[in-house]
Motif scaffolding. Structure first.
Motif, PDB file in Angstrom:
ATOM      1  N   ASN A 240      29.598  48.040  54.360  1.00 16.68           N
ATOM      2  CA  ASN A 240      28.815  47.014  53.660  1.00 16.68           C
ATOM      3  C   ASN A 240      29.371  46.739  52.272  1.00 16.68           C
ATOM      4  O   ASN A 240      29.418  45.577  51.810  1.00 16.68           O
ATOM      5  N   ILE A 241      29.764  47.792  51.563  1.00 15.62           N
ATOM      6  CA  ILE A 241      30.371  47.608  50.238  1.00 15.62           C
ATOM      7  C   ILE A 241      31.654  46.802  50.369  1.00 15.62           C
ATOM      8  O   ILE A 241      31.928  45.890  49.589  1.00 15.62           O
ATOM      9  N   LEU A 242      32.447  47.143  51.383  1.00 21.70           N
ATOM     10  CA  LEU A 242      33.731  46.472  51.587  1.00 21.70           C
ATOM     11  C   LEU A 242      33.530  44.981  51.861  1.00 21.70           C
ATOM     12  O   LEU A 242      34.238  44.127  51.303  1.00 21.70           O
ATOM     13  N   LYS A 243      32.561  44.634  52.705  1.00 21.04           N
ATOM     14  CA  LYS A 243      32.289  43.224  53.023  1.00 21.04           C
ATOM     15  C   LYS A 243      31.895  42.449  51.770  1.00 21.04           C
ATOM     16  O   LYS A 243      32.259  41.273  51.610  1.00 21.04           O
ATOM     17  N   ASN A 244      31.143  43.086  50.877  1.00 19.21           N
ATOM     18  CA  ASN A 244      30.649  42.404  49.679  1.00 19.21           C
ATOM     19  C   ASN A 244      31.729  42.183  48.634  1.00 19.21           C
ATOM     20  O   ASN A 244      31.535  41.416  47.682  1.00 19.21           O
ATOM     21  N   GLN A 245      32.867  42.864  48.766  1.00 18.80           N
ATOM     22  CA  GLN A 245      33.909  42.785  47.746  1.00 18.80           C
ATOM     23  C   GLN A 245      35.012  41.784  48.069  1.00 18.80           C
ATOM     24  O   GLN A 245      35.936  41.609  47.281  1.00 18.80           O
ATOM     25  N   PHE A 246      34.939  41.135  49.237  1.00 18.83           N
ATOM     26  CA  PHE A 246      35.984  40.185  49.615  1.00 18.83           C
ATOM     27  C   PHE A 246      35.377  38.838  49.991  1.00 18.83           C
ATOM     28  O   PHE A 246      34.208  38.755  50.407  1.00 18.83           O
ATOM     29  N   THR A 247      36.181  37.811  49.854  1.00 23.94           N
ATOM     30  CA  THR A 247      35.731  36.455  50.193  1.00 23.94           C
ATOM     31  C   THR A 247      35.673  36.273  51.702  1.00 23.94           C
ATOM     32  O   THR A 247      36.191  37.096  52.462  1.00 23.94           O
ATOM     33  N   LYS A 248      35.048  35.152  52.132  1.00 25.66           N
ATOM     34  CA  LYS A 248      34.860  34.911  53.563  1.00 25.66           C
ATOM     35  C   LYS A 248      36.180  34.746  54.314  1.00 25.66           C
ATOM     36  O   LYS A 248      36.237  34.978  55.518  1.00 25.66           O
TER      37      LYS A 248
END
Length: 634
Positions: free
Chosen positions: A535-543
């Motif tokens: 979840n942290i990883l998903k929040n740190q990168f663009t779509k």
């Protein structure tokens, strides 16, 4: 003119039927012939195995008994003392009683003993004769003494039993110094073997022979080794003998055709008795019958074809007009049914005049008008208006590119007469999009020499959503909902190929000390750590970044970057974010990550090369204490 066409048609039909029959007959004949050969091979192999095992069992007992007698200390001791006890009646009686006991116990037709000292032939009925060299009947004895074999098998007349033809198993009797002091053996009537062969020949429809290494027929249903007949004397086998006697220690089988003979032949070595078993299946009569049946069948079919063609010609002449009428009626009915079924499949069907850039039917013009487009509006402008009002943003460019009049004309020039596009559309409600498939069929219209197309609109929302759901499910990691390993690799490879001039950063992230968490708190806590990390990883990168879980606690990300410095800054930020992330759930723990980073250096980079480079950098980060990142430096 119609008559000539009808005659030509009938002749053509006649030729096609005859050719078809000939091809069918040829294929059928070959198929049946192949099946027949396989059946013959199977039956012959079966009969060969059966006879082999039967003969083996018939000879095993007498060979073992003869060898047992040859090693019997009673006989050996008596033969040693024969010179001193030659005229002793009790000595002779002991020998004959011994032989008679074996005869009665094992039901042999003959049990004998020959002394090498006195040349006496002891029989279970007494002393039969003395074997002298000048008597041809004794050749077997002297030949056996001069041979290196410990036992032998020969077929001969039994002089002690009214000269009946008998199979003898002869064994050498030796003293302590391995000197031959006698020959002992048993015999049984040849009729037993011949009767057995007759039964197998009748059951399997084959001919069986037993031959020795010289090609002499030792046994068949009507020949015995006593007659000294060679297999080569039979014209059927005279040319086959070299092939039959080749590699005597191996079984061989082959088809042969020596006019007027043909068949399937098997040769199997009988190692125990040093003979060869031949099984011959004669197929000459069978093949003659097949050829005869083929000829008769052809004649009958030819007559039937002539009659059928005559009837067809009569019917065609009489009902030609009626058939044409029925054909037209059927075609119209078919077209009507086809149209009804098509309308059930597709939501709408419209026609566009591509050449003149306009609607080609009133129904099409009505459809455009119902969408708020004024009548007589050119087709390409109507296309743009519909795209703006109804097509979802990400599908508009594709929609306009595929159905643009210039593109349709180009497809037709290239010989492509159909195309389709799946996209999302709404009915005026911006938040209610559904999947639509448009299929177009491009054709040439003679009346005004224009290129036109039929447009088939089909609602595929349910089908498409199921397809996308299944695709997402197949590509997703079940725990984190990130891409799984295969999907991650595929999407990264695709992006690198499509945008090979773009600068990318490739990150491998590994959860530090993950095994310790699993060991200390269990797999449920480990799963919680993985989910938090993801979840942290998903929040740190663009779509537009590609993020995937490719191992137990290993993640990768591909992100477009402007420079190497941007990639470094992102890696450093990730290390800090994970270092400060704490979790209170099934257990209290602090997450940290080791990160390896590789950036693209030229357009030949692919997933494997980037992964390899980033993995080296990750290893360096772990070796230097974890909770940090390293850039791959070439």
């Amino acid at each position: 003119m119609k008559k000539h066409i009808l005659v030509k048609t009938n002749i053509f039909i006649c030729i096609i039927i005859i050719i078809g029959y000939l091809i069918t007959s040829f294929v059928s004949y070959n198929s049946n012939h192949t099946m027949l050969k396989k059946d013959i091979e199977h039956i012959s192999d079966l009969s060969s195995e059966s006879i082999y095992h039967k003969i083996d069992s018939l000879f095993t007992k007498p060979i073992n008994i003869s060898l047992t007698m040859a090693n019997d200390t009673f006989l050996i001791q008596h033969m040693k003392n024969e010179n001193t006890l030659t005229d002793d009646a009790s000595f002779v009686k002991a020998i004959t009683d011994y032989l008679h006991a074996y005869k009665v116990k094992y039901d042999f037709d003959s049990v004998f003993l020959v002394s090498t000292k006195t040349k006496r032939y002891y029989h279970f009925n007494g002393i039969d004769r003395t074997l002298t060299k000048d008597n041809p009947e004794n050749t077997w004895y002297y030949e056996f003494l001069n041979s290196k074999d410990d036992y032998s098998i020969n077929i001969d007349n039994d002089e002690a039993k009214k000269n009946e033809i008998t199979v003898f198993i002869n064994c050498k009797l030796k003293d302590d110094n391995k000197h031959t002091i006698g020959v002992v053996g048993v015999g049984f009537r040849i009729e037993h073997l011949q009767e057995m062969l007759k039964q197998y020949e009748k059951k399997f429809n084959v001919k069986a022979f037993l031959i020795d290494a010289d090609g002499t027929i030792q046994l068949s249903t009507n020949i015995s080794g006593y007659q000294k007949q060679k297999l080569a004397q039979n014209k059927r086998y005279e040319n086959l003998l070299p092939k039959l006697m080749k590699e005597e220690e191996k079984s061989i089988s082959f088809w042969y055709s020596e006019k007027p003979y043909s068949g399937y032949l098997i040769r199997q070595p009988l190692n125990k008795i040093q003979w060869q078993l031949l099984i011959d299946r004669d197929t000459a009569q069978l093949e003659h019958s097949m050829h005869q049946q083929l000829g008769i069948g052809f004649a009958i079919i030819l007559i039937v074809i002539i009659l059928v063609l005559g009837v067809i010609t009569y019917i065609v002449r009489k009902y030609n007009n009626k058939l044409i009428h029925l054909t037209l009626e059927t075609e119209m009915k078919h077209q009507s049914i086809f149209q009804q079924q098509t309308e059930q499949i597709y939501e709408n069907i419209y026609e566009i005049d591509v050449t003149h850039n306009c609607a080609a039917s009133e129904a099409t013009e009505d459809y455009f008008y119902s969408q708020g487009i004024p009548r007589k509006t050119p087709y390409d402008e109507s296309l743009k208006l519909i795209a703006e009002k109804q097509i979802k943003q990400e599908f508009r460019a594709g929609y306009l590119a595929i159905f643009d009049p210039a593109h349709i004309l180009q497809l037709f020039e290239e010989g492509i007469t159909s195309t389709q596009y799946d996209f999302m559309i709404n009915n005026g409600d911006d938040n209610n999009y559904y999947w639509m498939r448009i299929t177009v069929k491009i054709f040439y219209w003679d009346d005004d020499q224009s290129i036109r197309m039929f447009v088939y609109r089909q609602n595929i929302d349910e089908e498409k959503r199921k397809e996308l759901f299944m695709k997402k499910k197949m590509e997703s990691d079940s725990l984190t909902s990130l891409y799984n390993k295969a999907a991650t690799r595929s999407y990264i490879q695709q992006k690198l190929m499509e945008n090979n001039n773009q600068y990318y950063a490739f990150y491998i992230l590994d959860i530090d000390n993950f095994k310790d968490i699993n060991d200390a708190y269990g797999h449920a806590a480990g799963d919680e750590v993985i989910v938090t990390f993801a979840n942290i990883l998903k929040n740190q990168f663009t779509k537009d970044a590609i993020i995937g879980r490719i191992g137990g606690d290993e993640f990768v990300t591909l992100q477009a970057v402007a420079s190497k410095q941007e990639a470094q800054a992102k890696a450093e930020a990730l290390v800090n974010i994970y270092h400060n992330a704490k979790r209170q759930g099934l257990c209290h723990y602090t997450i940290s990550a080791s990160i390896g980073v590789a950036v693209t250096i030229h357009n030949l980079d692919n997933f494997d090369s980037l992964y390899h480079n980033a993995d080296k950098a990750l290893y360096e980060a772990k070796e230097n204490g974890k909770n940090q990142y390293r850039m791959y430096e070439k």
